[in-house]
Scaffold this motif. Structure first.
Motif, PDB file in Angstrom:
ATOM      1  N   THR A  92       9.125  -7.582   8.222  1.00  0.00           N
ATOM      2  CA  THR A  92       7.882  -7.037   8.762  1.00  0.00           C
ATOM      3  C   THR A  92       8.186  -6.081   9.911  1.00  0.00           C
ATOM      4  O   THR A  92       8.949  -6.417  10.819  1.00  0.00           O
ATOM      5  CB  THR A  92       6.961  -8.163   9.261  1.00  0.00           C
ATOM      6  OG1 THR A  92       6.677  -9.052   8.181  1.00  0.00           O
ATOM      7  CG2 THR A  92       5.652  -7.595   9.801  1.00  0.00           C
TER       8      THR A  92
ATOM      9  N   GLN B 235       4.780  -4.915   5.729  1.00  0.00           N
ATOM     10  CA  GLN B 235       5.581  -6.050   5.294  1.00  0.00           C
ATOM     11  C   GLN B 235       6.153  -5.790   3.908  1.00  0.00           C
ATOM     12  O   GLN B 235       5.445  -5.341   3.004  1.00  0.00           O
ATOM     13  CB  GLN B 235       4.740  -7.331   5.268  1.00  0.00           C
ATOM     14  CG  GLN B 235       5.558  -8.579   4.954  1.00  0.00           C
ATOM     15  CD  GLN B 235       4.731  -9.843   5.081  1.00  0.00           C
ATOM     16  OE1 GLN B 235       3.513  -9.796   5.196  1.00  0.00           O
ATOM     17  NE2 GLN B 235       5.394 -10.999   5.059  1.00  0.00           N
TER      18      GLN B 235
ATOM     19  N   LYS C 244       7.435  -6.631   0.313  1.00  0.00           N
ATOM     20  CA  LYS C 244       7.157  -7.624  -0.732  1.00  0.00           C
ATOM     21  C   LYS C 244       7.935  -7.229  -1.984  1.00  0.00           C
ATOM     22  O   LYS C 244       7.396  -6.694  -2.938  1.00  0.00           O
ATOM     23  CB  LYS C 244       5.655  -7.652  -1.047  1.00  0.00           C
ATOM     24  CG  LYS C 244       4.768  -8.075   0.111  1.00  0.00           C
ATOM     25  CD  LYS C 244       4.779  -9.581   0.310  1.00  0.00           C
ATOM     26  CE  LYS C 244       3.727 -10.007   1.315  1.00  0.00           C
ATOM     27  NZ  LYS C 244       3.667 -11.468   1.491  1.00  0.00           N
TER      28      LYS C 244
ATOM     29  N   GLU D 233       3.065  -4.201   1.828  1.00  0.00           N
ATOM     30  CA  GLU D 233       1.683  -4.417   2.220  1.00  0.00           C
ATOM     31  C   GLU D 233       1.522  -3.920   3.650  1.00  0.00           C
ATOM     32  O   GLU D 233       2.409  -4.130   4.482  1.00  0.00           O
ATOM     33  CB  GLU D 233       1.317  -5.898   2.139  1.00  0.00           C
ATOM     34  CG  GLU D 233       1.246  -6.434   0.724  1.00  0.00           C
ATOM     35  CD  GLU D 233       0.828  -7.890   0.689  1.00  0.00           C
ATOM     36  OE1 GLU D 233       0.649  -8.483   1.782  1.00  0.00           O
ATOM     37  OE2 GLU D 233       0.678  -8.436  -0.423  1.00  0.00           O
TER      38      GLU D 233
ATOM     39  N   GLU E   7      -1.316  -3.140   7.083  1.00  0.00           N
ATOM     40  CA  GLU E   7      -2.609  -3.202   7.745  1.00  0.00           C
ATOM     41  C   GLU E   7      -2.486  -2.463   9.064  1.00  0.00           C
ATOM     42  O   GLU E   7      -1.387  -2.341   9.625  1.00  0.00           O
ATOM     43  CB  GLU E   7      -3.066  -4.650   7.964  1.00  0.00           C
ATOM     44  CG  GLU E   7      -2.078  -5.524   8.711  1.00  0.00           C
ATOM     45  CD  GLU E   7      -2.536  -6.980   8.783  1.00  0.00           C
ATOM     46  OE1 GLU E   7      -3.764  -7.210   8.811  1.00  0.00           O
ATOM     47  OE2 GLU E   7      -1.670  -7.872   8.828  1.00  0.00           O
TER      48      GLU E   7
END
Length: 269
Positions: free
Chosen positions: A7, A24, A26, A31, A33
């Motif tokens: 992250t 992050q 994956k 992903e 935000e």
């Protein structure tokens, strides 16, 4: 920036305002935000920021060390962060000093003149360009930044709008315009083109160590100048910055001829 395993969190200033981005890993996906007024802008720029638009599979290594590092660094991508002014400031701080000195000075600037980033606590924004542009030299001196670099940053931050428009220019044109600004030469312009514009071919000319590192890695020659370095990198034209990055990641360097340069502390002077 904070890195915690897979992250990464980063505080930035975008054309639409401040933001904190969290990405992050994956597997083969990411992903993300974001928080703050610049959240929409930074999410829209995410493919460039994480290197999704890069094409490392087109790279063809021609030398043993480059081939080995390309294999070991298969996930490495050339990213693009088109916030030119924000990228330019720490690069100017690296002019003519060691990386340790530059990072120490930039950290002090962020702690002193930055602000808490939107979103989860713990990160600070880089100082705003308008803040840097109006700060007198005596306020820079305590951070170990002499007048020449301070004036270069102040001058650049006074032309923020022109700098941000460079993100839409070709790398060659952006480097030409950057090099026309006081205190900014080929070394700084090339590094901005690589980081902010994602130029996979931008090579830092005028670097004290880089020609020696490249010539040692590619030709076992302990000393070289810019001309010789570019001759050795010619097989990688179009992707010379990628080749240089792989060589740097290898940690290879020619035999030293002198002790390491001592760190300086000009703040107390």
């Amino acid at each position: 920036m904070r890195i915690d395993g897979g992250t990464v969190s980063r505080a930035m200033r975008t054309p639409e305002g401040a933001t904190q981005l969290r990405v992050q890993s994956k597997g083969s996906m990411v992903e993300a935000e974001a928080w703050g007024p610049g959240a929409g802008w930074i999410i829209g720029a995410l493919p460039d920021l994480v290197g999704a638009t890069d094409r490392p599979e087109t790279f063809r290594p021609r030398h043993r060390i480059v081939r080995e590092m390309h294999r070991r660094s298969a996930g490495m991508r050339q990213c693009r962060c088109p916030t030119v002014c924000e990228i330019l400031v720490p690069i100017i701080l690296e002019q003519k000093v060691t990386t340790v000195e530059a990072l120490r000075s930039y950290r002090a600037l962020v702690l002193a003149w930055g602000e808490p980033a939107p979103g989860p606590p713990g990160l600070r924004l880089p100082p705003a360009a308008c803040t840097l542009a109006r700060m007198p030299y005596q306020d820079w001196h305590r951070f170990g930044i002499e007048r020449r670099r301070a004036e270069t940053i102040r001058g650049a931050c006074g032309r923020t709008n022109a700098l941000e428009r460079l993100a839409a220019e070709s790398s060659r044109e952006a480097q030409r315009k950057l090099s026309s600004m006081p205190g900014i030469g080929p070394w700084t312009a090339a590094e901005v083109a690589r980081v902010a514009l994602g130029d996979t071919d931008a090579v830092r000319l005028g670097d004290y160590h880089l020609p020696h590192i490249v010539s040692w890695a590619l030709a076992a020659e302990p000393r070289a100048d810019d001309k010789r370095m570019m001759e050795l990198l010619e097989p990688y034209r179009g992707q010379r910055a990628r080749a240089v990055r792989l060589i740097e990641l290898s940690g290879i360097s020619p035999p030293r001829r002198a002790p390491r340069q001592r760190l300086r502390a000009i703040g107390p002077i």
